[in-house]
Design an enzyme around this catalytic site. Structure first.
Site, short mmCIF file in Angstrom:
data_model
loop_
_atom_site.label_atom_id
_atom_site.label_comp_id
_atom_site.label_asym_id
_atom_site.label_seq_id
_atom_site.Cartn_x
_atom_site.Cartn_y
_atom_site.Cartn_z
N ASP A 55 -5.83 9.29 9.77
CA ASP A 55 -4.48 8.89 10.16
C ASP A 55 -4.05 9.58 11.44
O ASP A 55 -4.40 10.73 11.71
CB ASP A 55 -3.49 9.22 9.04
CG ASP A 55 -3.71 8.36 7.82
OD1 ASP A 55 -3.65 7.13 7.97
OD2 ASP A 55 -3.96 8.90 6.73
N GLU A 113 0.86 -1.18 0.00
CA GLU A 113 0.00 0.00 0.00
C GLU A 113 0.90 1.24 0.00
O GLU A 113 1.73 1.41 0.90
CB GLU A 113 -0.92 0.02 1.22
CG GLU A 113 -2.06 -1.00 1.13
CD GLU A 113 -3.05 -0.88 2.27
OE1 GLU A 113 -2.81 -0.06 3.20
OE2 GLU A 113 -4.05 -1.61 2.26
#
Length: 269
Positions: free
Chosen positions: A60, A49
């Protein structure tokens, strides 16, 4: 069959769990991304990824937020991300690459242009954090028309309806966010994950990868017993952040080799 699907089919036949590391493109060094990707693939990564830097990565935690900030400060945008994939493909034509990011950079680049250029660069799948399935069927169809897999998130709070929506249009794999919170959070409850996965699989036919909170070989091994894949990001990004340029690829490879060995140990058991 896409590269992602073929990879999971092979691993299933071998009785092995997929290892999916995440790094942010352009971090910690603008010219190191391809080297890091190649080292990880060589040392046991099954899918990579690759994060597309964004100024407001809301899902995040601080580790990946700072990685995005560092990459953006180096001028890393979508064009540079795709160039990194091209560089990786010059040396590795087998390991699938998934771009992971947010809607804003894709829409600024242009969705039609993005799908064409991603396909040409050698991308295999796309995960857009803030594209829920019910709002992006057209984009998912565009990806699948180019033989790219649209990948979606599920979480502990996902409803049965959301699972069905994801199961209807997702391909490649589904990314189960194992914790309530942002990337890098702690207190992973492996028993709760093991209870959730059968519920997801009632509605989702593609493999299910588990991420968020996986920081070491022991946790990866425990989750590998129940998941089709383990995704590890923040701990890897944190490790790479402190490496000198000449050591960063080796550090990534060594970390991946440790996690891969633990997963394969679990398989043998």
């Amino acid at each position: 069959m896409s590269r992602i699907q073929a990879t999971f089919e092979t691993l299933k036949a071998q009785g092995r769990t997929a290892l999916i590391p995440y790094i942010t493109a352009g971090d910690p060094y603008a010219d190191a991304t391809v080297d890091i990707m190649l080292a990880m693939a060589h040392c046991g990564a099954d899918v990579i990824e690759l994060g597309v830097p964004f100024s407001d990565p809301m899902a995040d935690g601080p580790v990946i937020q700072k990685a995005s900030e560092r990459a953006l400060a180096k001028g890393i945008g979508m064009s540079q991300v795709l160039q990194a994939v091209r560089g990786f493909r010059d040396c590795d034509d087998g390991t699938p690459v998934v771009l992971m990011g947010y809607a804003n950079p894709l829409e600024r680049y242009g969705l039609d242009r993005f799908v064409t250029d991603a396909k040409d660069a050698g991308v295999d799948g796309v995960l857009v954090v803030d594209y829920p399935p019910e709002e992006c069927e057209g984009f998912a169809a565009m990806l699948q028309g180019a033989r790219l897999d649209p990948i979606f998130l599920l979480a502990p709070t996902s409803t049965e309806r959301r699972m069905k929506e994801v199961g209807r249009i997702a391909s490649g794999y589904v990314y189960y966010v194992s914790l309530k919170g942002v990337t890098g959070a702690g207190h992973l409850d492996t028993a709760a994950v093991a209870q959730m996965l059968p519920r997801i699989r009632q509605h989702v036919s593609v493999p299910v990868g588990v991420g968020f909170g996986i920081r070491d070989a022991a946790t990866a091994k425990a989750l590998g017993a129940v998941a089709d894949a383990v995704v590890i990001g923040s701990r890897l990004v944190q490790l790479l952040e402190v490496q000198p340029r000449e050591a960063v690829a080796a550090a990534a490879g060594g970390f991946i080799a440790t996690i891969r060995a633990a997963l394969d140990e679990q398989t043998k058991e």
